[in-house]
Structures are given as C-alpha cells and as structure tokens.
Write a protein that holds these residues in place. Structure first.
Motif, PDB file in Angstrom:
ATOM      1  N   ALA A  62       0.815  -1.219   0.000  1.00 25.44           N
ATOM      2  CA  ALA A  62       0.000   0.000   0.000  1.00 25.44           C
ATOM      3  C   ALA A  62       0.847   1.267   0.000  1.00 25.44           C
ATOM      4  N   GLY A  63       2.129   1.138   0.319  1.00 24.25           N
ATOM      5  CA  GLY A  63       3.007   2.299   0.281  1.00 24.25           C
ATOM      6  C   GLY A  63       3.673   2.655   1.589  1.00 24.25           C
ATOM      7  N   ALA A  64       3.449   1.865   2.644  1.00 26.07           N
ATOM      8  CA  ALA A  64       4.105   2.148   3.915  1.00 26.07           C
ATOM      9  C   ALA A  64       5.614   1.983   3.776  1.00 26.07           C
ATOM     10  N   ASN A  65       6.348   2.817   4.513  1.00 21.28           N
ATOM     11  CA  ASN A  65       7.808   2.728   4.514  1.00 21.28           C
ATOM     12  C   ASN A  65       8.322   1.858   5.655  1.00 21.28           C
ATOM     13  N   GLY A  66       7.435   1.464   6.503  1.00 20.02           N
ATOM     14  CA  GLY A  66       7.847   0.648   7.645  1.00 20.02           C
ATOM     15  C   GLY A  66       6.665   0.218   8.467  1.00 20.02           C
ATOM     16  N   LEU A  67       6.969  -0.436   9.568  1.00 16.67           N
ATOM     17  CA  LEU A  67       5.951  -1.082  10.388  1.00 16.67           C
ATOM     18  C   LEU A  67       6.328  -0.954  11.853  1.00 16.67           C
ATOM     19  N   LEU A  68       5.361  -0.581  12.678  1.00 13.30           N
ATOM     20  CA  LEU A  68       5.545  -0.578  14.132  1.00 13.30           C
ATOM     21  C   LEU A  68       4.714  -1.718  14.697  1.00 13.30           C
ATOM     22  N   ILE A  69       5.386  -2.744  15.192  1.00 13.97           N
ATOM     23  CA  ILE A  69       4.702  -3.917  15.763  1.00 13.97           C
ATOM     24  C   ILE A  69       4.573  -3.724  17.268  1.00 13.97           C
ATOM     25  N   ALA A  70       3.345  -3.757  17.760  1.00 12.88           N
ATOM     26  CA  ALA A  70       3.091  -3.587  19.192  1.00 12.88           C
ATOM     27  C   ALA A  70       2.916  -4.958  19.839  1.00 12.88           C
ATOM     28  N   GLU A  71       3.806  -5.274  20.761  1.00 16.97           N
ATOM     29  CA  GLU A  71       3.801  -6.597  21.415  1.00 16.97           C
ATOM     30  C   GLU A  71       3.822  -6.439  22.932  1.00 16.97           C
ATOM     31  N   LEU A  86       9.883  -2.360  16.806  1.00 14.05           N
ATOM     32  CA  LEU A  86       9.158  -3.156  17.800  1.00 14.05           C
ATOM     33  C   LEU A  86       8.803  -2.306  19.010  1.00 14.05           C
ATOM     34  N   HIS A  87       7.521  -2.284  19.359  1.00 16.45           N
ATOM     35  CA  HIS A  87       7.035  -1.556  20.540  1.00 16.45           C
ATOM     36  C   HIS A  87       6.618  -2.560  21.617  1.00 16.45           C
ATOM     37  N   ASN A  88       7.094  -2.315  22.842  1.00 15.65           N
ATOM     38  CA  ASN A  88       6.629  -3.083  23.996  1.00 15.65           C
ATOM     39  C   ASN A  88       6.606  -2.133  25.186  1.00 15.65           C
ATOM     40  N   CYS A  89       5.404  -1.776  25.644  1.00 15.98           N
ATOM     41  CA  CYS A  89       5.281  -0.819  26.746  1.00 15.98           C
ATOM     42  C   CYS A  89       5.261  -1.511  28.106  1.00 15.98           C
ATOM     43  N   GLY A  90       5.508  -2.827  28.114  1.00 14.33           N
ATOM     44  CA  GLY A  90       5.513  -3.567  29.371  1.00 14.33           C
ATOM     45  C   GLY A  90       6.850  -3.457  30.088  1.00 14.33           C
ATOM     46  N   ASN A  91       7.020  -4.294  31.100  1.00 14.67           N
ATOM     47  CA  ASN A  91       8.271  -4.304  31.864  1.00 14.67           C
ATOM     48  C   ASN A  91       9.311  -5.119  31.105  1.00 14.67           C
ATOM     49  N   THR A  92      10.072  -4.431  30.261  1.00 16.78           N
ATOM     50  CA  THR A  92      11.019  -5.092  29.359  1.00 16.78           C
ATOM     51  C   THR A  92      12.461  -5.016  29.852  1.00 16.78           C
ATOM     52  N   GLN A  93      12.650  -4.615  31.114  1.00 13.87           N
ATOM     53  CA  GLN A  93      14.010  -4.424  31.633  1.00 13.87           C
ATOM     54  C   GLN A  93      14.869  -5.671  31.419  1.00 13.87           C
ATOM     55  N   ASN A  94      14.252  -6.859  31.552  1.00 15.67           N
ATOM     56  CA  ASN A  94      15.003  -8.110  31.402  1.00 15.67           C
ATOM     57  C   ASN A  94      14.829  -8.752  30.021  1.00 15.67           C
ATOM     58  N   LEU A  95      14.155  -8.037  29.111  1.00 14.09           N
ATOM     59  CA  LEU A  95      13.824  -8.640  27.823  1.00 14.09           C
ATOM     60  C   LEU A  95      14.566  -8.011  26.649  1.00 14.09           C
ATOM     61  N   VAL A  96      15.458  -7.067  26.924  1.00 18.96           N
ATOM     62  CA  VAL A  96      16.098  -6.317  25.836  1.00 18.96           C
ATOM     63  C   VAL A  96      16.816  -7.252  24.875  1.00 18.96           C
ATOM     64  N   GLU A  97      17.598  -8.163  25.407  1.00 16.14           N
ATOM     65  CA  GLU A  97      18.347  -9.065  24.541  1.00 16.14           C
ATOM     66  C   GLU A  97      17.418  -9.959  23.722  1.00 16.14           C
ATOM     67  N   SER A  98      16.325 -10.381  24.334  1.00 17.85           N
ATOM     68  CA  SER A  98      15.341 -11.180  23.596  1.00 17.85           C
ATOM     69  C   SER A  98      14.714 -10.358  22.475  1.00 17.85           C
ATOM     70  N   MET A  99      14.439  -9.091  22.730  1.00 12.55           N
ATOM     71  CA  MET A  99      13.863  -8.215  21.716  1.00 12.55           C
ATOM     72  C   MET A  99      14.846  -7.978  20.569  1.00 12.55           C
ATOM     73  N   LEU A 100      16.114  -7.871  20.889  1.00  9.55           N
ATOM     74  CA  LEU A 100      17.133  -7.657  19.846  1.00  9.55           C
ATOM     75  C   LEU A 100      17.206  -8.822  18.874  1.00  9.55           C
ATOM     76  N   GLU A 101      16.806 -10.005  19.331  1.00 11.57           N
ATOM     77  CA  GLU A 101      16.835 -11.190  18.461  1.00 11.57           C
ATOM     78  C   GLU A 101      15.900 -11.048  17.254  1.00 11.57           C
ATOM     79  N   THR A 102      14.940 -10.125  17.344  1.00 16.01           N
ATOM     80  CA  THR A 102      13.984  -9.960  16.253  1.00 16.01           C
ATOM     81  C   THR A 102      14.608  -9.337  15.002  1.00 16.01           C
ATOM     82  N   GLU A 103      15.772  -8.677  15.170  1.00 16.62           N
ATOM     83  CA  GLU A 103      16.465  -7.976  14.085  1.00 16.62           C
ATOM     84  C   GLU A 103      15.676  -6.783  13.553  1.00 16.62           C
ATOM     85  N   CYS A 104      14.812  -6.219  14.396  1.00 13.52           N
ATOM     86  CA  CYS A 104      14.132  -4.975  14.030  1.00 13.52           C
ATOM     87  C   CYS A 104      15.141  -3.831  13.960  1.00 13.52           C
ATOM     88  N   MET A 105      14.755  -2.766  13.288  1.00 15.53           N
ATOM     89  CA  MET A 105      15.659  -1.631  13.118  1.00 15.53           C
ATOM     90  C   MET A 105      15.578  -0.641  14.274  1.00 15.53           C
TER      91      MET A 105
END
Length: 717
Positions: free
Chosen positions: A187-196, A231-250
């Motif tokens: 449709a023309g989007a330049n990117g995506l914000l995934i809320a998890e 990748l958006h995560n508004c939860g308590n991600t203090q211990n999840l940063v490395e797991s989130m990095l595995e997604t290879e998001c920009m």
C-alpha cells in the motif's frame, strides 16, 4: 513516497548528537481539535483516520507518521467481538477460542475483510500528501494477538503445560500478520511498528521462544532497504532487551515503566531507541509546565545517545490537553536550539506540576479518579481487625486509640462516608441462642442463618449450618424484608443530613447493592451453586429483584445528594477465581450490573465499583464492560494485581487498595519493595493505594507506622 529507510536511519543517527527528533504516539488526542469526532469514529472510519494523520503532518514536527495504535483490529478480523467507545481505545471482548485444541481449526482470515481495509486505504491516501518522512503502519504482535484470541491466564499456563499447542496458535497468528505486513508494504508504507505489549509478561527465555522468534519471521518477510520494522513493547522489558534484539528490528520503542537510561546502553548504536514519557502521568495528567520540564529532563539524560528518539511510552489518551502536546514539541524545539548554541541545558524555571491551591479531600478523590493532577493523593485505608488495635496497645499505640475513627485521626488517614441508608433486611430476624457450651454457641443470627460461633477464637468466621432460603417459597417470604420503600430505610433526620452533605469537603459514596454476594450468604455457597443449574429461573428472579431493589433504594438519595462514587458488595471470588464462571457471570449478572451503572450515570455518578475480595482477574473486563470501573480492594495475595490491571486496562480502570497486607507482616525492606512496585502505577492516576483488606493483628505496630510514613511520601505529602 518511496524512501531508502536504511539511509534515512543512518542520517537520523548521524544528526542525533545535535538534533533530537520526536515521535509521540499521537492520533487519539488530535481528535479533540476536530469538531464532532471521537475515538470510535477514528476506529471505524478510514476518512477520519486519514484526516487525523493529515492534521499531525501539518502541525507537528514528527520524525515519522504512524497509523493509530489499535490492537483490536487484527483480532476482530479473526472473529473476536470488539467494544467501541467514544473515549477509550477499542478493546476485545472475551476470547475467541475456549480451548487451545480449537486453534487447529482456526482459519486465517483474509486481509482487508474488516477494519484492516481502512488502515490499508489510509496508507494509500497518505501517499497523495507527498510526505517527506516515513509512513509507518501499526499492527499487533503475534503473542499479543494470541492473548486476545485465547484467555490470557490459560495461555500463560499453557506455555508450560502445552507449549506445542501454543506454537500452533502463534504460527497462525504469525502467518496472518506476515500477510498483513506485506499488504501494508504494498500500500506504500515505509515501515511497520509492531506492538507486542503482552510479551512483557514473559521471562527472557519465553520471550525468545513465544514472541521474538515469530516477530523475526515477520521481519525477514518484509524488511529491506525500503522498508523497516520497529518493535514496541510498553511492558516491563528491563530483562527482555536481549530477547527483543533477536527480532532484528531496526528500532525499539519502550514504555515508561523501564529505565531508558539503562536500557539504551544495551542496544547497538545502529538501532533506534524510542521512548518513554508516561502517556498518562505526564502527557494527560500533568500541567503544561510539567510536560515541558519532563520532556527536557529526559532529553538531557539521553543527549549523548545519537540513536535516541523521544516519544511517549505508549499511545497518548484521547483526553490529553492539546496544550500539553504543544508543550512537548516546544520543549524538544527549545532543547535543540540550546544544543546547537552550546548553551547550558535544564536551567529554566519550571512551575510545580501540581495546582498551586490546596485541594479538599473530596476534590482530590474526584481528580485522582478522573486522572487529573492533584496536590497529593488521598490517604485512605481499609480499617483493622477487631484484635489489631488492642494488640498494638502493647507495642506503643496509646490505649485511648481504641476504635477505627480514633485510629484514622491519630494516624492522619483520610476518609470517605457512605450515604446513611439501610440496604439490609428490615426487619432483621430475631437473634436466638439455640444451644450453648463452654466452647461454642449455636444461634439464629440477624439474617436468619443458623450458625455455630466458637468462643475465644479471634475474628473466626462462623460455621454455617442452615440457611433461610432453600426454595421459591422461602424466597417469597424472605423478600418481604427487602422492601425498598420501607420508610425506615432513610434516617428520620434525612433533611438535616442532606444539608450537611451539601457542605462537605470529603468524598461521599452510595451503596449500589449486592446482586449475588448476599444471595450466596442467604442460601449458602453450595446451595446457590447448585441452584444455578437446578433452579436457574429462581436465581435469575432473585438477582433481578436485588437489582431493582438497589436502584429503587438509591433514587431518593441521588435526587437529594451529589455523591462522588458508588460501591457495592459482592465477595464472590476466592484465591482460585470467581465462584461462577465468566460465562455465567455474563448471562446472569452483566445485564443487571449494566442496568445499575446506567441508572447511576443518569444521576451523574461515573465512578462505580463493588467490594470483592479474592482473585477477580477473570471477570474484571466484564465488570468494565458493564460500566463498573472501580476495583476494590484489589487483594494482591489472592491473585488480583494492580500493576497487571493497569497494564491491561490503562485509564479505563480505577483502583482502591492493592497493597499486599502480607508484606506488612515481613521486614521493612519487604514493605518498601511493595510500595516501590506500585509507585509508577500510582503516578499514572486512577489509583488510591492502601492495604488490600483490614489490617490484621500480626502486622507489627512499628511496621504499620513505617508503611504509613513511606506511603505518604509516595502520595505526595
């Protein structure tokens, strides 16, 4: 407009030392400046959605434009029912599948069959504006989608017991989201914000397995030099940063419940980090000066990180003042000017975020419950066991402090009062002693219940032997004592009381009834449980009568007195959950709760709750749907968690209680840790913290004083 997103990100980071960019999640408050439109319009009408984003493009210096964050869109396409509101973000009503086995038959829906069609069309129309900045589509993450399709509690248990079935559900969610991401790209989007956000409930290992793995699959399917995934995560991600990095998001967008100064150190400099001003506590509830100050404060803390983009921690609520939004952008602009000039930062005089005048306790209560700023939060408590104050006398409490009223005054505790109408049995049963020994008495109590009362046992619940209602004939006789028009239900000096209440400076509550809790008392738990199956018509009739009784009883009071909130009584939950299933709750109770809530709304009462101990988590959403938005007393040890409730329901929910009483029995470190756990949630508003039931005598007096002292500091004393 097609962009090279890799080069865009490189340029953004290269300039980040001297210029900070902004990306607040902004759609909903912009509706306030568009006459006649509300959240429901944006959610259902693509034209309104487009015009909101157009307004943002034309009036605010955003680093990118993103479609509205609505995490019900994808679940609705699967078939979930959605609740729409003029003021609240749409939410999913109940799970779609009851058992994980049903996931195998779950059909992946066609993209564009429901409201995803609107989002895709909005992306296409935005191309006509020739925006020279990225346009991002937003969509839910796979684990958060699974949570909406299946019950959250059951899903968390299934992660350990049936992980292969959870994976099957996630595979279908992920496949659907890959298709949706591709449609947004086309449709023309330049990117995506995934809320998890639901991934914030997981351990690092679970996050990697049940969330990041599937997000990475989506990223691989669409991400290239012209299309980036964040990748958006508004939860308590203090211990999840490395797991989130595995997604290879920009890039990664964090919520306000984490320390971004600590997190950003763990993210590679080539990745963008967005966040994390509190969307409620700062954007919505703070003053213009407070928003400006906190924006500059966060910018100052992270000024050395060129990959930092300042943003809200999540989507900003609809009722946020537009002046606060402008103050945020003004703070960013002024910060960048100072940065370019090389001037010292953070030397402006900022007014205190609280109102300059002192508020009454009534004003404080009403403002907190409506997510508005206050000079301090009310200092309520739930009271004490009968044995608590006498026990504390030996530990230092003055002996003249021998009742709750004196204790509240001594400890400096605020209070609210009930409208003094009698909602119990009139007349009560004659109390009789049927048998008495040295150890116990068998009596008929004032509610007609035959019970065994043990002597010399502190605050022991009686052993109930026989109940007054066993069948329809019993009910017909019994309900004669529940006549709402009995003149004795109102005090003889009612007119004097009305005059006093009209001049008050404290909150007043009206009792709004008990639909099932009292019936359970009058029939017995086992009997009423069986009656739902054996005599459903009778149960239905009794609940309907209790509903009408409560409404009729409140009519006169609500015409004469402006009350601040309504609170019923149920106690229909244990540690394992409610005494009836959510399905039965929907069938028998929800229509009646809604009837009471609608009646109260017509009389200007919009803070409505019911006193229910135990684990109420499975039925909170049903209460909210019925119009009961205040949870009390939020019994933590039983499984009702205020932090989780705020995370799940945001500013659609209000809380009173929520401080785990068992922590007061431990060390001072335990008490402080419990208060610290709640601190950020209290700051968001809509929450008056106090002990989650009456304070028991095994709480040391010294601990209680320590708790009050530290709680007062949290309340803003």
């Amino acid at each position: 407009m097609k962009l090279n997103m890799q080069k865009w990100q490189e340029r953004l980071i290269n300039k980040g030392k001297n210029t900070k960019k902004a990306f607040p999640i902004l759609s909903y408050p912009i509706l306030k400046s568009m006459d006649g439109f509300d959240v429901k319009d944006l959610a259902q009408n693509g034209h309104v959605h487009f015009n909101v984003l157009k307004e943002i493009c034309q009036n605010f210096d955003m680093v990118a434009i993103a479609t509205a964050m609505d995490l019900s869109v994808e679940a609705e396409e699967f078939g979930c029912a959605v609740r729409f509101s003029s003021e609240e973000v749409p939410s999913v009503i109940g799970p779609l599948i009851k058992k994980l086995d049903e996931a195998e038959e779950l059909q992946i829906p066609e993209i564009g069959s429901k409201r995803t069609r609107n989002v895709i069309e909005v992306i296409k129309r935005l191309q006509t504006l020739n925006i020279e900045k990225p346009i991002l589509g937003t969509m839910i993450g796979p684990f958060s989608l699974a949570v909406r399709l299946f019950d959250i509690t059951e899903l968390m248990i299934s992660l350990m017991l049936e992980p292969e079935k959870v994976h099957l559900l996630l595979e279908k969610c992920s496949e659907y989201l890959r298709r949706y991401a591709h449609a947004l790209k086309v449709a023309g989007a330049n990117g995506l914000l995934i809320a998890e956000p639901a991934a914030g409930l997981l351990s690092p290992q679970q996050c990697s397995e049940f969330s990041s793995h599937y997000i990475k699959e989506i990223v691989k399917s669409v991400q290239d030099e012209s299309f980036s995934v964040f990748l958006h995560n508004c939860g308590n991600t203090q211990n999840l940063v490395e797991s989130m990095l595995e997604t290879e998001c920009m890039g990664f967008h964090f919520g306000n419940c984490v320390d971004l100064c600590e997190i950003i150190k763990r993210v590679p400099q080539s990745k963008l980090v967005f966040g994390n001003l509190d969307p409620v506590g700062v954007f919505r509830n703070d003053s213009v000066e407070g928003v400006y100050h906190k924006t500059q404060e966060l910018l100052f803390k992270l000024k050395e990180y060129s990959n930092f983009v300042i943003s809200s921690g999540c989507d900003i609520p609809y009722h946020t003042p537009i002046e606060n939004i402008k103050a945020f952008f003004e703070a960013v602009e002024d910060f960048n000017k100072d940065l370019l000039k090389g001037e010292k930062l953070m030397e402006r005089t900022i007014k205190n975020k609280f109102p300059s005048g002192k508020l009454t306790n009534r004003e404080r209560f009403r403002r907190v419950m409506h997510y508005q700023n206050v000079d301090r939060i009310p200092n309520f408590e739930f009271g004490y066991w009968n044995e608590t104050l006498p026990t504390w006398h030996s530990q230092g409490l003055p002996p003249e402090i021998d009742n709750e009223e004196k204790a509240y005054k001594f400890f400096g505790i605020d209070s609210y009062k009930y409208v003094p109408i009698k909602n119990g049995l009139l007349p009560q049963f004659e109390q009789k002693v049927l048998e008495e020994t040295q150890e116990y008495m068998i009596i008929i109590d004032a509610e007609g219940i035959k019970c065994q009362i043990f002597k010399n046992r502190a605050s022991t619940i009686p052993h109930y032997l026989e109940y007054p209602i066993k069948n329809k004939d019993d009910w017909e006789r019994f309900k004669e004592r529940l006549n709402p028009e009995d003149p004795a239900r109102y005090p003889e000096n009612w007119d004097e009381i009305v005059l006093e209440l009209q001049k008050r400076d404290y909150p007043v509550c009206i009792h709004c009834g008990s639909l099932l809790g009292k019936l359970r008392d009058w029939m017995g738990f086992e009997n009423i449980a069986l009656a739902f199956y054996d005599m459903p018509d009778l149960v239905d009739e009794m609940i309907e009568y209790m509903t009408d009784f409560s409404i009729k009883l409140m009519e006169k009071a609500l015409k004469d007195v402006e009350v601040d909130f309504a609170l019923g009584w149920e106690d229909i939950a244990f540690n394992k959950g409610p005494i009836i299933s959510p399905q039965m709750f929907k069938e028998f109770l929800m229509p009646r709760y809604k009837k009471i809530a609608d009646f109260l709304h017509k009389h200007g009462v919009d803070i409505i709750g019911t006193d229910c101990d135990g684990n109420v988590m499975p039925i909170v959403e049903l209460w909210l749907e019925a119009g009961f938005n205040l949870m009390f007393p939020v019994e933590v040890h039983a499984g009702t968690d205020p932090v989780m409730l705020k995370k799940l329901y945001g500013d659609s929910i209000r809380l009173m209680g929520g401080v785990d009483k068992t922590k007061l029995q431990g060390s001072k470190e335990d008490i402080l840790k419990e208060l610290k756990r709640l601190e950020k949630v209290v700051e968001q508003g809509g929450f008056i913290p106090h002990v989650d039931h009456r304070c028991p005598p095994d709480v040391p007096y010294e601990n209680y004083l320590y708790y009050l002292e530290n709680k007062k500091a949290m309340l803003g004393y």
